[in-house]
Design an enzyme around this catalytic site. Structure first.
Site, PDB file in Angstrom:
ATOM      1  CE  LYS A  46      83.080  60.106  89.713  1.00 37.82           C
ATOM      2  NZ  LYS A  46      84.535  60.112  89.832  1.00 37.82           N
ATOM      3  N   GLY A  48      86.942  56.874  96.216  1.00 40.91           N
ATOM      4  CA  GLY A  48      88.193  57.064  95.508  1.00 40.91           C
ATOM      5  C   GLY A  48      89.341  57.252  96.467  1.00 40.91           C
ATOM      6  NE  ARG A  49      90.087  63.068  96.919  1.00 39.71           N
ATOM      7  CZ  ARG A  49      89.844  64.271  97.432  1.00 39.71           C
ATOM      8  NH1 ARG A  49      90.854  65.037  97.815  1.00 39.71           N
ATOM      9  NH2 ARG A  49      88.610  64.706  97.584  1.00 39.71           N
ATOM     10  N   GLY A  95      82.450  61.413  96.646  1.00 31.97           N
ATOM     11  CA  GLY A  95      83.087  62.605  97.181  1.00 31.97           C
ATOM     12  C   GLY A  95      83.183  62.608  98.691  1.00 31.97           C
ATOM     13  CG  ASP A  96      84.875  65.247 100.577  1.00 28.49           C
ATOM     14  OD1 ASP A  96      85.911  65.025  99.915  1.00 28.49           O
ATOM     15  OD2 ASP A  96      84.413  66.389 100.750  1.00 28.49           O
ATOM     16  CB  CYS A 122      89.081  63.731  84.599  1.00 29.63           C
ATOM     17  SG  CYS A 122      90.833  64.062  84.923  1.00 29.63           S
ATOM     18  N   PRO A 125      87.352  55.162  89.500  1.00 30.13           N
ATOM     19  CG  PRO A 125      86.607  56.043  87.474  1.00 30.13           C
ATOM     20  CD  PRO A 125      86.123  55.577  88.810  1.00 30.13           C
ATOM     21  CG  MET A 126      90.903  57.437  91.833  1.00 31.94           C
ATOM     22  SD  MET A 126      91.326  57.382  93.599  1.00 31.94           S
ATOM     23  CE  MET A 126      91.269  55.606  93.903  1.00 31.94           C
TER      24      MET A 126
END
Length: 319
Positions: free
Chosen positions: A139, A224-225, A201-202, A100, A16-17
């Site tokens: 999360k 995510g990213r 993460g990453d 977050c 979720p972003m």
């Protein structure tokens, strides 16, 4: 991986972003191989539920796959009410945000700020789990800062409260998104609890996904990213995990079709005015390798038709 009664298509989850994982992007990522997508964060404050932003974020019906909706807040009763409201709107899983790092969220003692207060964490988890009949997930980050990595303790609280799965971003709140994610804490969490653990993460390549799963023992990974401007990452990772082989890079034709369809979906979902503006950031990610002046031209466009026309021209000219 299974969450409650729901069996996921594969162990790849779209994180979720806020402002990014709206319905058009969730549907695109699911189509391209995500086993589950989680909605962007919804506030537990009932005063904002009727706003345009919240209305779009709480649109959960008619989506493919399991519908997981993330909520954020600090008051146990409000969080319980928000969970119930979202279930009524079509959510099949409720995800609680305690990860977050944004200041505007943390100053309200929500998001990762809650990791400093295990008693409040416990109250929120029990309130939400007891309020709904659907699975509740969580999360978190590894802790508030590197001197206070209490992810294992929070994980145990989550399991005791009835949380069905736990996603962990391998940074503390103080780390924000700087440096590199660490996976030792996620590995320790996996060894300490029996509910499914999702590593985050990453994770930007198929090889990294494989390495993280092997090292942590996690049941799934959350991206995510790494999916921004690259929704094909789910397909690529799934193929690599299944076969050990890498897919060929996405060709220009598929990039063009995917981007144009994504932008059209944003125009339709938000309307032309807002859709054009929200599409800009996605266009920037898709075209990050293109010339800066070209991206700047696209960012100045004010109408939906012109935005699509310029994108068509870019790909027609093979820029």
């Amino acid at each position: 991986m299974k969450i409650g009664q729901y069996q996921l298509a594969n162990p790849l989850i779209l994180a979720p972003m806020a402002g990014i994982t709206d319905k058009p992007f969730r549907e695109l990522c699911f189509k391209l191989g995500a086993g589950m997508t989680v909605s962007e964060m919804c506030s537990s404050n009932p005063k904002v539920w009727a706003s345009s932003k919240s209305t779009h974020r709480m649109t959960h019906t008619d989506e493919a796959g399991v519908r997981s909706v993330q909520i954020a807040g600090s008051d146990p009763e409000e969080m319980a009410a928000a969970a119930q409201f979202n279930v009524e709107q079509g959510a099949q899983i409720i995800d609680i945000n305690m990860g977050c790092p944004a200041k505007k969220v943390n100053k309200k003692l929500a998001g990762s700020a809650l990791l400093q207060h295990p008693d409040v964490v416990k109250d929120i988890l029990h309130s939400v789990v007891n309020a709904v009949d659907v699975p509740v997930t969580l999360k978190i980050r590894t802790g508030w800062d590197t001197d206070n990595r209490n992810g294992v303790d929070i994980a145990k609280l989550a399991q005791d409260a009835g949380i069905q799965s736990l996603a962990v971003h391998g940074r503390t709140r103080k780390c924000m998104y700087k440096g590199f994610a660490e996976f030792d804490t996620i590995r320790a969490i996996k060894q300490a609890i029996s509910i499914p653990v999702i590593a985050n993460g990453d994770i930007t390549t198929p090889e990294k996904a494989r390495d993280v799963l092997d090292y942590t023992g996690a049941d799934a990974i959350m991206i995510g990213r790494g999916a921004q401007g690259n929704p094909w990452i789910f397909r690529e990772i799934h193929h690599y995990l299944t076969t050990g082989e890498k897919l060929a890079p996405v060709n220009a034709t598929e990039v063009s079709e995917t981007l144009l369809n994504h932008v059209r979906a944003l125009h339709e979902f938000y309307g032309d005015f807002l859709g054009v503006r929200i599409a800009r950031k996605h266009i920037g990610w898709y075209l990050k390798e293109q010339r800066n002046e070209l991206r700047q031209e696209l960012f100045k466009i004010e109408t939906a038709d012109e935005q699509l026309a310029v994108l068509n021209r870019i790909f027609t000219d093979n820029i």
